[in-house]
Write a protein that holds these residues in place. Structure first.
Motif, PDB file in Angstrom:
ATOM      1  N   VAL A  93       0.865  -1.179   0.000  1.00 31.72           N
ATOM      2  CA  VAL A  93       0.000   0.000   0.000  1.00 31.72           C
ATOM      3  C   VAL A  93       0.902   1.229   0.000  1.00 31.72           C
ATOM      4  O   VAL A  93       2.123   1.109   0.143  1.00 31.72           O
ATOM      5  N   GLU A  94       0.289   2.401  -0.138  1.00 29.63           N
ATOM      6  CA  GLU A  94       1.069   3.631  -0.118  1.00 29.63           C
ATOM      7  C   GLU A  94       0.578   4.552   0.998  1.00 29.63           C
ATOM      8  O   GLU A  94      -0.609   4.571   1.325  1.00 29.63           O
ATOM      9  N   SER A  95       1.515   5.281   1.569  1.00 31.96           N
ATOM     10  CA  SER A  95       1.180   6.301   2.559  1.00 31.96           C
ATOM     11  C   SER A  95       2.007   7.538   2.250  1.00 31.96           C
ATOM     12  O   SER A  95       3.036   7.447   1.571  1.00 31.96           O
ATOM     13  N   VAL A  96       1.538   8.691   2.753  1.00 32.02           N
ATOM     14  CA  VAL A  96       2.153   9.961   2.359  1.00 32.02           C
ATOM     15  C   VAL A  96       2.361  10.853   3.582  1.00 32.02           C
ATOM     16  O   VAL A  96       1.496  10.918   4.463  1.00 32.02           O
ATOM     17  N   LEU A  97       3.503  11.533   3.616  1.00 27.43           N
ATOM     18  CA  LEU A  97       3.769  12.585   4.593  1.00 27.43           C
ATOM     19  C   LEU A  97       3.632  13.926   3.875  1.00 27.43           C
ATOM     20  O   LEU A  97       4.327  14.185   2.886  1.00 27.43           O
ATOM     21  N   ILE A  98       2.696  14.764   4.359  1.00 24.41           N
ATOM     22  CA  ILE A  98       2.438  16.061   3.735  1.00 24.41           C
ATOM     23  C   ILE A  98       2.889  17.153   4.704  1.00 24.41           C
ATOM     24  O   ILE A  98       2.284  17.342   5.760  1.00 24.41           O
ATOM     25  N   PRO A  99       3.969  17.875   4.364  1.00 25.84           N
ATOM     26  CA  PRO A  99       4.465  18.916   5.275  1.00 25.84           C
ATOM     27  C   PRO A  99       3.977  20.311   4.887  1.00 25.84           C
ATOM     28  O   PRO A  99       3.782  20.607   3.702  1.00 25.84           O
ATOM     29  N   THR A 100       3.732  21.156   5.888  1.00 22.05           N
ATOM     30  CA  THR A 100       3.585  22.597   5.668  1.00 22.05           C
ATOM     31  C   THR A 100       4.530  23.280   6.653  1.00 22.05           C
ATOM     32  O   THR A 100       5.237  22.603   7.404  1.00 22.05           O
ATOM     33  N   ALA A 101       4.501  24.598   6.674  1.00 22.05           N
ATOM     34  CA  ALA A 101       5.406  25.334   7.565  1.00 22.05           C
ATOM     35  C   ALA A 101       5.102  25.067   9.028  1.00 22.05           C
ATOM     36  O   ALA A 101       5.984  25.136   9.881  1.00 22.05           O
ATOM     37  N   THR A 102       3.828  24.743   9.335  1.00 23.19           N
ATOM     38  CA  THR A 102       3.426  24.643  10.750  1.00 23.19           C
ATOM     39  C   THR A 102       3.069  23.234  11.201  1.00 23.19           C
ATOM     40  O   THR A 102       2.916  22.993  12.395  1.00 23.19           O
ATOM     41  N   ARG A 103       2.911  22.291  10.269  1.00 28.18           N
ATOM     42  CA  ARG A 103       2.510  20.951  10.694  1.00 28.18           C
ATOM     43  C   ARG A 103       2.882  19.916   9.645  1.00 28.18           C
ATOM     44  O   ARG A 103       3.167  20.244   8.494  1.00 28.18           O
ATOM     45  N   THR A 104       2.851  18.651  10.064  1.00 32.93           N
ATOM     46  CA  THR A 104       3.010  17.548   9.107  1.00 32.93           C
ATOM     47  C   THR A 104       1.827  16.599   9.275  1.00 32.93           C
ATOM     48  O   THR A 104       1.402  16.301  10.392  1.00 32.93           O
ATOM     49  N   THR A 105       1.309  16.147   8.145  1.00 35.28           N
ATOM     50  CA  THR A 105       0.122  15.290   8.131  1.00 35.28           C
ATOM     51  C   THR A 105       0.457  13.949   7.497  1.00 35.28           C
ATOM     52  O   THR A 105       1.106  13.896   6.448  1.00 35.28           O
ATOM     53  N   ALA A 106       0.010  12.874   8.136  1.00 37.32           N
ATOM     54  CA  ALA A 106       0.134  11.528   7.566  1.00 37.32           C
ATOM     55  C   ALA A 106      -1.152  11.176   6.842  1.00 37.32           C
ATOM     56  O   ALA A 106      -2.233  11.277   7.417  1.00 37.32           O
ATOM     57  N   CYS A 107      -1.035  10.813   5.587  1.00 34.37           N
ATOM     58  CA  CYS A 107      -2.181  10.288   4.834  1.00 34.37           C
ATOM     59  C   CYS A 107      -1.997   8.775   4.766  1.00 34.37           C
ATOM     60  O   CYS A 107      -1.053   8.288   4.142  1.00 34.37           O
ATOM     61  N   VAL A 108      -2.884   8.031   5.450  1.00 33.15           N
ATOM     62  CA  VAL A 108      -2.679   6.586   5.588  1.00 33.15           C
ATOM     63  C   VAL A 108      -3.739   5.789   4.835  1.00 33.15           C
ATOM     64  O   VAL A 108      -4.863   6.256   4.613  1.00 33.15           O
ATOM     65  N   SER A 109      -3.362   4.578   4.460  1.00 33.22           N
ATOM     66  CA  SER A 109      -4.256   3.663   3.738  1.00 33.22           C
ATOM     67  C   SER A 109      -4.936   2.707   4.711  1.00 33.22           C
ATOM     68  O   SER A 109      -4.382   2.375   5.757  1.00 33.22           O
ATOM     69  N   SER A 110      -6.134   2.254   4.334  1.00 37.58           N
ATOM     70  CA  SER A 110      -6.893   1.332   5.179  1.00 37.58           C
ATOM     71  C   SER A 110      -7.235   0.016   4.468  1.00 37.58           C
ATOM     72  O   SER A 110      -7.675  -0.928   5.108  1.00 37.58           O
ATOM     73  N   GLN A 111      -7.057  -0.023   3.141  1.00 41.79           N
ATOM     74  CA  GLN A 111      -7.293  -1.249   2.380  1.00 41.79           C
ATOM     75  C   GLN A 111      -6.205  -1.395   1.318  1.00 41.79           C
ATOM     76  O   GLN A 111      -5.620  -0.406   0.887  1.00 41.79           O
ATOM     77  N   VAL A 112      -5.948  -2.633   0.906  1.00 43.13           N
ATOM     78  CA  VAL A 112      -5.114  -2.870  -0.269  1.00 43.13           C
ATOM     79  C   VAL A 112      -6.056  -2.783  -1.458  1.00 43.13           C
ATOM     80  O   VAL A 112      -6.911  -3.642  -1.651  1.00 43.13           O
TER      81      VAL A 112
END
Length: 346
Positions: A93-112
């Motif tokens: 599966v794929e997951s993503v780290l999305i950064p901005t100047a003030t925070r970082t967000t994890a975009c996570v998968s729940s199914q294949v």
């Protein structure tokens, strides 16, 4: 015949304590192991340094830790990171780290793959191969937290269930993963910093409301006109907007929490004033906010980003009707990490 090893993270803390008692050991060993698994994210019994070597070997006799492995990591020019996450059975599966100047967000998968069939989403082309277990979702968060600290200098601040899959079609495992992520004996993250995004499964939205979640809900809407929504999201025929509206009212009555509507505007599909007016009507059902999301190409000529004029029309009209609206620019497009692009291309 040799006994098959069990996945240790499928056991509760109480079951771990009972296991140690049954084997003539002290119950508190179960607490220690549980902390290593869920608070410290240990991937090996050898990492559990406050246990004796004998106890670690003993655990290895009976159990496996079916952890994920980041098989490939790509970094975008804007700092976004995309992980190809290899699961214990070889699926990815794929997951993503999305950064901005003030925070970082994890975009996570729940199914294949995915249970649903949105025409504009690359993940939908994979079909659903299986649901992820709670520990596999949890592991994605741990890996992204480590990357956030390493590359951006601060811990992960937010999580969105907007990766591969429909979270409400893997209901129990997703909620168990959120328990581990937010629990004091887990990662201890605030549920207010977690958003679960659904394409709209009314029955499960109501169940979620009954279960009293402390996290946020987003609806992947894209059209407030049934005929148009069914064309781009064919499952809408089974879950029409009238049923979704009813589920949203139920959600708000139970939780008192507003919902975010995720909305992509495409050229020639949903870029008219009628589309805007229908969305405004839909927004009057319960308190909400709207995220207008930039479209990310999946090489399908039917879908093309709407003009800036069309985006501005939505923004102006929504604001005129006192509806909170944000226009979201996509990140990680150069590595196919943007919304709707996760498809294990490698």
């Amino acid at each position: 015949m040799k006994e098959k090893k069990r996945d240790i993270r499928a056991l509760t803390k109480e079951q771990l304590r009972d296991f140690f008692i049954e084997k003539g050991e002290k119950a508190f060993r179960g607490n220690q192991v549980y902390e290593w698994l869920w608070k410290k994210g240990a991937h090996s019994f050898d990492d559990m340094t406050n246990l004796s070597k004998e106890t670690r070997l003993f655990l290895d006799t009976y159990f496996d830790i079916n952890h994920i492995k980041v098989d490939d990591m790509q970094r975008s020019q804007d700092g976004t990171i995309k992980n190809a996450v290899k699961l214990h059975d070889g699926l990815t599966v794929e997951s993503v780290l999305i950064p901005t100047a003030t925070r970082t967000t994890a975009c996570v998968s729940s199914q294949v793959g995915c249970s649903l069939n949105c025409e504009f989403c690359a993940t939908a082309r994979l079909k659903r191969m299986r649901n992820l277990q709670p520990d596999e979702i949890y592991d994605q968060v741990v890996a992204i937290d480590q990357q956030s600290r390493m590359y951006h200098g601060f811990p992960l601040s937010n999580i969105v269930f907007m990766g591969m899959g429909e979270p409400l079609m893997n209901y129990n495992n997703v909620l168990k993963s959120i328990e581990k992520i937010t629990g004091e004996d887990g990662l201890g993250m605030s549920p207010k910093r977690i958003t679960l995004s659904t394409s709209g499964v009314p029955k499960m939205m109501k169940k979620l409301a009954d279960d009293g979640p402390k996290f946020n809900l987003a609806l992947s809407l894209h059209s407030a006109i049934d005929e148009k929504r069914t064309k781009i999201m064919p499952f809408n025929e089974q879950f029409p907007l009238a049923d979704i509206k009813e589920a949203l009212k139920y959600w708000y009555d139970k939780t008192g929490t507003r919902v975010t509507y995720e909305y992509v505007v495409w050229k020639g599909i949903n870029d008219t004033i009628d589309d805007v007016h229908e969305l405004i009507k839909f927004c009057k059902v319960i308190p909400c906010k709207v995220n207008i999301i930039e479209y990310n190409s999946i090489d399908d000529p039917r879908f093309e980003q709407a003009s800036p004029k069309a985006i501005d029309l939505y923004k102006t009209q929504l604001e005129r009707n006192h509806i909170i609206v944000n226009v979201r620019r996509s990140r990680g497009k150069d590595i196919d990490a943007a919304c709707g692009q996760l498809a294990n291309k490698q």
